[in-house]
Design an enzyme around this catalytic site. Structure first.
Site, PDB file in Angstrom:
ATOM      1  N   CYS A   1       1.236  -1.815  -0.158  1.00 55.63           N
ATOM      2  CA  CYS A   1      -0.162   0.221   0.088  1.00 55.63           C
ATOM      3  C   CYS A   1       1.044   0.789   0.193  1.00 55.63           C
ATOM      4  O   CYS A   1       2.015   1.133   0.075  1.00 55.63           O
ATOM      5  CB  CYS A   1      -0.874  -0.685   1.235  1.00 55.63           C
ATOM      6  SG  CYS A   1      -2.177  -0.948   1.202  1.00 55.63           S
ATOM      7  N   THR A   2       0.447   2.806  -0.737  1.00 51.98           N
ATOM      8  CA  THR A   2       1.011   3.606  -0.520  1.00 51.98           C
ATOM      9  C   THR A   2       1.157   3.870   0.496  1.00 51.98           C
ATOM     10  O   THR A   2      -1.127   4.142   0.863  1.00 51.98           O
ATOM     11  CB  THR A   2       0.668   4.614  -1.659  1.00 51.98           C
ATOM     12  OG1 THR A   2       0.120   3.660  -3.081  1.00 51.98           O
ATOM     13  CG2 THR A   2       1.274   5.497  -2.263  1.00 51.98           C
TER      14      THR A   2
END
Ligand SMILES: [Zn+2]
Length: 520
Positions: A390-391
């Protein structure tokens, strides 16, 4: 009536017995009116006997009003005040307009002013669905004892409802907002070019959602999303086009949901979303079915790039940006990359295609997102834990960076060379358009709220934008793509980077994050 004021400038040349004059009058623009029909009044069954007598008298006595309202009662059409129309709307009204054009075909400019007046009355929509107007076009010679005939007059039936359509009104209000910028501050603003720019957004996550909202603020009408994901529970709070509802029951497809949400904000938009797995280097395809799906995706992505004017790369992995970069080059499109770190962002406008580059005109070809990189993109999602996939970014970053990317596009659209606009290392030497300077590379950090501008030339052996890659793609599209997908290092062969990398291998020490380097 104040509606039809005019000015007359006249010069009487008394020596030559000529009069020269100029006539200026207001002519309000009323667009979107639907004409339901034109019929000669003589052939209609309008009960006009009463009107004919009154009109004749008024014309003789010069007391006639150029625009009047009649209402049908048992004896025929009777004159009534406009206020009655609002107090008791019904279908029994007839507007009468003394038209300055006697010709049965067409009408004078004042007709539009009267239509604008009717619209300003704030009538119920039903009343506007059928608006009958009697265009009085008869020659009448004052004082002549002859009954009024209806030889030339026409009955004009209009539908003014589209004018009051809330979608149309919203569209006009949005356009007006932008026109105000032009009128008040930026006369050079090229509104048709901005609104006609078709934007393709790869990625409809935080960046895609926020960027789309900025673009519609500028009056851009066509926005297309490409994404392969579904809305997850964590998305709606950061991604401004989704709601909790979209994330339930496994989540809706992001691209289509973002497009639909955009249309709820402004229904006049042409927005579509496509759930497509963009083919990526390192994301291996081996089975026949995989290969055929990949080639089908390639075809769809390629068509989309071709059909748009500006391409934005907003995905969360490096490898996903590779194919759109190659395609933007092939079709010579404006291409802007936006990428986020935890508290930093980068925005790059990709340089012009090597095939369109003219040194005298474009000076140095500008780099793309991959130009500073010598390593082929690989599958960055593989062997990663969920938190690594995930960013992780500060929430404000996507708003700041997508806002800047949108403004960069609009500024670029005002430069005559558009995607070919050169850049420079020195800020004061940067090219400008009416909206300001046109940097190549914008980097910002949130920890110190700093924004810096950079400049980078295109790398001749770039793994995405060089002639080596474009040439291969153009000559053997499908085989080349499949080779790159299944063996990303193949790009090193194509770009002659292999020897460079092998030579560099002997000179570099690879360090891990926790390695400690002692320098004595
Ligand atoms: Zn490049």
């Amino acid at each position: 009536m104040d509606l039809n004021v005019f000015e007359l400038a006249m010069f009487a040349n008394l020596k030559k017995y000529t009069f020269n004059y100029r006539f200026v009058a207001n002519a309000l623009k009323v667009e979107g009116v639907k004409t339901l029909g034109w019929t000669p009044v003589a052939g209609s069954k309008l009960a006009l006997e009463l009107l004919a007598g009154t009109l004749k008298q008024e014309i003789d006595g010069c007391t006639v009003e150029p625009f009047m309202l009649l209402r049908l009662d048992s004896s025929g059409y009777q004159r009534c005040p406009f206020t009655q129309l609002m107090a008791a709307p019904s279908q029994d009204y007839l507007f009468v307009l003394l038209d300055t054009i006697n010709n049965p075909d067409g009408h004078g400019i004042f007709a539009h002013n009267y239509l604008a007046f009717i619209l300003s009355l704030d009538l119920p929509k039903d009343q506007l669905k059928r608006v009958p107007i009697l265009m009085f076009k008869e020659f009448v010679i004052r004082g002549l004892e002859r009954p009024l005939e209806w030889n030339r007059s026409m009955l004009w039936e209009l539908d003014l409802k589209p004018m009051m359509d809330e979608k149309t009104l919203a569209g006009e209000a949005i356009d007006l907002n932008i026109k105000l910028m032009k009128w008040r501050l930026l006369p050079e603003l090229d509104i048709p070019t901005i609104s006609g720019t078709r934007c393709l957004l790869f990625g409809s996550g935080t960046l895609g959602c926020q960027l789309a909202r900025c673009l519609i603020g500028w009056g851009i009408k066509k926005i297309t999303f490409v994404d392969n994901g579904k809305v997850s529970y964590s998305n709606p709070v950061r991604q401004s086009l989704y709601t909790f509802e979209d994330s339930t029951l496994g989540g809706k497809n992001k691209a289509e949901t973002a497009a639909a949400a955009l249309k709820t904000i402004f229904p006049g938009l042409d927005s579509e979303g496509y759930t497509i797995n963009v083919p990526m280097p390192g994301h291996f395809v081996t089975t026949e079915a995989d290969i055929s799906r990949t080639l089908e995706s390639l075809e769809r992505v390629e068509r989309l790039v071709e059909e748009h004017d500006a391409v934005f790369l907003l995905m969360d992995s490096r490898e996903a940006r590779w194919l759109p970069t190659v395609l933007a080059n092939k079709y010579q499109k404006i291409c802007i990359t936006v990428a986020l770190g935890f508290d930093s962002y980068v925005i790059i406008r990709h340089g012009i295609s090597p095939r369109s580059f003219v040194p005298e005109k474009h000076r140095e070809r500008l780099g793309c997102y991959f130009c500073n990189d010598v390593l082929a993109p690989v599958n960055s999602m593989k062997d990663r834990t969920l938190d690594q996939q995930c960013t992780v970014t500060r929430p404000g970053l996507s708003f700041v960076s997508s806002g800047l990317a949108c403004e960069l596009l609009v500024a670029l659209l005002h430069h005559p060379l558009r995607e070919g606009c050169p850049a420079n290392e020195k800020k004061e030497k940067l090219e400008e358009s009416e909206l300001g300077i046109l940097p190549h590379h914008i980097r910002g950090t949130m920890s110190d709220f700093a924004t810096n501008l950079y400049y980078g030339r295109a790398f001749d052996q770039c793994i995405a934008c060089s002639e080596h890659v474009l040439g291969q793609y153009l000559s053997r599209r499908e085989q080349f793509l499949l080779e790159v997908i299944n063996n990303p290092k193949y790009i090193h062969e194509v770009t002659n980077l292999r020897e460079l990398l092998e030579a560099a291998d002997h000179q570099c020490i690879e360090l891990e994050d926790d390695d400690v380097l002692f320098v004595s």
